[in-house]
Write a protein that holds these residues in place. Structure first.
Motif, PDB file in Angstrom:
ATOM      1  N   GLY A   1       0.766  -1.301   0.001  1.00  0.00           N
ATOM      2  CA  GLY A   1       0.036   0.023  -0.044  1.00  0.00           C
ATOM      3  C   GLY A   1       0.851   1.252   0.059  1.00  0.00           C
ATOM      4  N   GLY A   2       2.140   1.297   0.387  1.00  0.00           N
ATOM      5  CA  GLY A   2       3.013   2.325   0.350  1.00  0.00           C
ATOM      6  C   GLY A   2       4.385   2.208   1.023  1.00  0.00           C
ATOM      7  N   LEU A   3       5.056   3.260   0.961  1.00  0.00           N
ATOM      8  CA  LEU A   3       6.667   2.887   1.495  1.00  0.00           C
ATOM      9  C   LEU A   3       6.622   2.516   2.963  1.00  0.00           C
ATOM     10  CD1 LEU A   3       9.422   3.635   0.385  1.00  0.00           C
ATOM     11  CD2 LEU A   3       9.142   5.715   1.148  1.00  0.00           C
ATOM     12  N   ALA A   4       5.820   2.711   3.762  1.00  0.00           N
ATOM     13  CA  ALA A   4       5.847   2.327   5.124  1.00  0.00           C
ATOM     14  C   ALA A   4       5.664   0.659   5.342  1.00  0.00           C
ATOM     15  CB  ALA A   4       4.885   3.073   5.922  1.00  0.00           C
ATOM     16  N   ASP A   5       4.601   0.067   4.594  1.00  0.00           N
ATOM     17  CA  ASP A   5       4.286  -1.188   4.291  1.00  0.00           C
ATOM     18  C   ASP A   5       5.580  -2.010   3.796  1.00  0.00           C
ATOM     19  OD1 ASP A   5       2.102  -0.668   5.613  1.00  0.00           O
ATOM     20  OD2 ASP A   5       0.806  -0.992   3.732  1.00  0.00           O
ATOM     21  N   ALA A   6       6.167  -1.457   2.898  1.00  0.00           N
ATOM     22  CA  ALA A   6       7.504  -1.953   2.181  1.00  0.00           C
ATOM     23  C   ALA A   6       8.517  -1.944   3.187  1.00  0.00           C
ATOM     24  CB  ALA A   6       7.859  -0.999   0.924  1.00  0.00           C
ATOM     25  N   ARG A   7       8.739  -0.774   3.900  1.00  0.00           N
ATOM     26  CA  ARG A   7       9.778  -0.989   5.096  1.00  0.00           C
ATOM     27  C   ARG A   7       9.485  -1.973   6.131  1.00  0.00           C
ATOM     28  NH1 ARG A   7      13.271   3.153   5.898  1.00  0.00           N
ATOM     29  NH2 ARG A   7      12.117   4.605   4.667  1.00  0.00           N
ATOM     30  N   ARG A   8       8.378  -2.067   6.501  1.00  0.00           N
ATOM     31  CA  ARG A   8       8.182  -3.157   7.394  1.00  0.00           C
ATOM     32  C   ARG A   8       8.454  -4.650   7.038  1.00  0.00           C
ATOM     33  NH1 ARG A   8       4.134   0.518   9.287  1.00  0.00           N
ATOM     34  NH2 ARG A   8       2.514  -0.436   7.586  1.00  0.00           N
ATOM     35  N   HIS A   9       7.981  -4.727   5.526  1.00  0.00           N
ATOM     36  CA  HIS A   9       8.191  -6.120   5.124  1.00  0.00           C
ATOM     37  C   HIS A   9      10.054  -6.201   4.887  1.00  0.00           C
ATOM     38  CE1 HIS A   9       7.895  -9.327   2.542  1.00  0.00           C
ATOM     39  NE2 HIS A   9       8.724  -8.807   1.506  1.00  0.00           N
ATOM     40  N   ALA A  10      10.684  -5.155   4.521  1.00  0.00           N
ATOM     41  CA  ALA A  10      12.093  -5.149   4.236  1.00  0.00           C
ATOM     42  C   ALA A  10      12.801  -5.563   5.797  1.00  0.00           C
ATOM     43  CB  ALA A  10      12.562  -3.986   4.061  1.00  0.00           C
TER      44      ALA A  10
END
Length: 81
Positions: free
Chosen positions: A24-33
């Motif tokens: 959904g956005g950068l914050a979700d991608a950061r959590r995944h990373a």
């Protein structure tokens, strides 16, 4: 939904994510990373891999731009706005 690619490096070579994942956005991608880095660190607890200081994950957006990096010390660095 934006697609992000999670590439990582051992300090001398890159391992690329050709599929990527939608978030959904950068914050979700950061959590995944961060979860991926933790999982990779746990998998590399072998005695032969002692120093992970040169390891990093670079997250690339769907346009091919690096949006942030996460070192295996789990300290994120933003590389683009």
């Amino acid at each position: 939904m934006p697609r992000y690619y999670f590439n990582f490096s051992d300090g001398s070579r890159w391992f690329t994510d050709d599929a990527g994942e939608e978030f959904g956005g950068l914050a979700d991608a950061r959590r995944h990373a961060i979860r991926q880095v933790r999982d990779l660190k746990a998998a590399m607890c072998a005695p032969g891999i002692q120093d992970l200081s040169g390891w990093t994950m670079r997250v690339i957006d769907g346009d091919g731009r690096a949006v942030f990096e996460v070192g295996f010390d789990l300290k994120p660095d933003r590389v683009a706005e």
